[in-house]
Design a protein around this motif. Structure first.
Motif, PDB file in Angstrom:
ATOM      1  N   ALA A 139     -91.284  15.628   4.561  1.00 32.50           N
ATOM      2  CA  ALA A 139     -92.173  16.004   5.667  1.00 32.50           C
ATOM      3  C   ALA A 139     -91.907  17.429   6.166  1.00 32.50           C
ATOM      4  O   ALA A 139     -92.620  17.926   7.029  1.00 32.50           O
ATOM      5  N   PRO A 195     -96.270  11.839  10.368  1.00 27.02           N
ATOM      6  CA  PRO A 195     -97.034  10.924   9.509  1.00 27.02           C
ATOM      7  C   PRO A 195     -98.340  10.500  10.185  1.00 27.02           C
ATOM      8  O   PRO A 195     -98.516  10.684  11.393  1.00 27.02           O
ATOM      9  N   SER A 230     -90.080  10.418   9.792  1.00 29.82           N
ATOM     10  CA  SER A 230     -90.111  10.184   8.347  1.00 29.82           C
ATOM     11  C   SER A 230     -88.671  10.100   7.882  1.00 29.82           C
ATOM     12  O   SER A 230     -87.760  10.487   8.610  1.00 29.82           O
TER      13      SER A 230
END
Ligand code: MN
Length: 315
Positions: free
Chosen positions: A53, A141, A185
């Protein structure tokens, strides 16, 4: 002269080589932030957009400057990401539209979660004369990208010694130590400083992809000799990484599970669609309440640049 290789894009070639060899270096590019502060940008790069990420990585300094001439980044917005600032030398004042005013000092982390929208300023105190820092962005996310904005300051991170290397666990878990920094994440961030000429073995999670960025000094991984001009990208599937570091070498290792959704990274925004980005840009230009106001800044808000004709989401 043309050949098969030159007809392929750099990115495709890079991906092929990465799959074949497990690791490939990227050369950093120069960029400018705030009022003429030069930095080295590692992410995104043409060859590699994200590591897990982690979607943005700027290395600033080490640099000495005259008091009063340090970094000054005026009010600007963010959406869809967390900004992660790791201070190595010097200090910086963060102020945001939630009302937080937080000085960050060496060995500390500022984590600003933009979610659906926030704005902030980053200004070196007038008495400050040095800077060495790393700023990373973390894409949120799908189920967190529109979360409420939040700001967290972490004054102390876990430090451990192993093989004459000092490790600071910035994000995630490493060698049994866990960072308090709250991310959304599966991610890793570790700061490494070699206290002598050392050879060490970094344990890796085979589900993670990684990047190793040299901040100062030199290190070697296999055939790759790296300095602060390079970032070594490491593909998923590896169990460990053998590192030779010269004494005093300072590096950071970032990693994560490859990000699930393609994203658009434009200016200070992370989005999924062009419409989402256009709307955020328009709202910033209109002074919409989405981004609030940052108090105590003498100067102008940063203007959003013009949009390109077409934006494509990528990983
Ligand atoms: Mn920012």
């Amino acid at each position: 002269m043309s050949n098969n290789n030159s007809s392929k894009s750099t990115t495709a070639q890079f991906e092929q080589d990465l799959i074949k060899t497990g690791m490939q270096p990227i050369t950093l590019r120069q960029a400018e932030i705030g009022r003429g502060t030069q930095i080295k940008r590692a992410l995104p790069s043409r060859q590699k957009r994200m590591i897990g990420a982690w979607c943005f990585l700027d290395h600033a300094g080490p640099v000495d400057f005259t008091a009063g001439e340090g970094l000054d980044v005026g009010p600007h917005p963010h959406i869809g990401l967390q900004t992660f600032t790791w201070m190595i030398k010097g200090s910086m004042m963060h102020r945001d539209s939630l009302g937080y005013a937080q000085l960050i000092q060496p060995k500390q982390v500022n984590l600003m979660t933009a979610g659906r929208g926030i704005s902030h300023t980053e200004v070196a105190p007038v008495t400050e004369t040095q800077m060495h820092s790393v700023q990373l962005w973390i894409a949120l996310p799908d189920d967190k990208k529109d979360m409420q904005p939040q700001f967290d300051h972490y004054p102390k991170l876990p430090i451990l010694q192993h093989d004459q290397v000092e490790y600071t666990v910035l994000v995630g878990e490493f060698l049994g130590e866990k960072s308090p920094v709250q991310v959304h994440s599966e991610l890793l961030g570790v700061d490494l400083v070699a206290q002598a000429q050392v050879k060490t073995l970094l344990p890796l999670n085979p589900n993670f992809e990684y990047a190793l960025l040299v901040l100062e000094g030199e290190l070697r991984v296999g055939e790759h000799q790296l300095n602060n001009e390079h970032m070594l990208v490491v593909n998923t599937g590896l169990q460990q990484l053998e590192l030779e570091m010269s004494a005093g070498t300072h590096a950071i290792l970032i990693g994560g599970v490859p990000f699930e959704s393609p994203v658009i990274l434009w200016w200070n925004f992370v989005g999924r669609t062009q419409e989402e980005i256009e709307q955020a840009r328009e709202q910033w230009l209109q002074g919409d309440a989405r981004f609030g106001e940052v108090a105590d800044y003498q100067g102008e808000r940063l203007a959003a640049p013009p949009l390109p004709d077409r934006m494509r989401a990528s990983k």
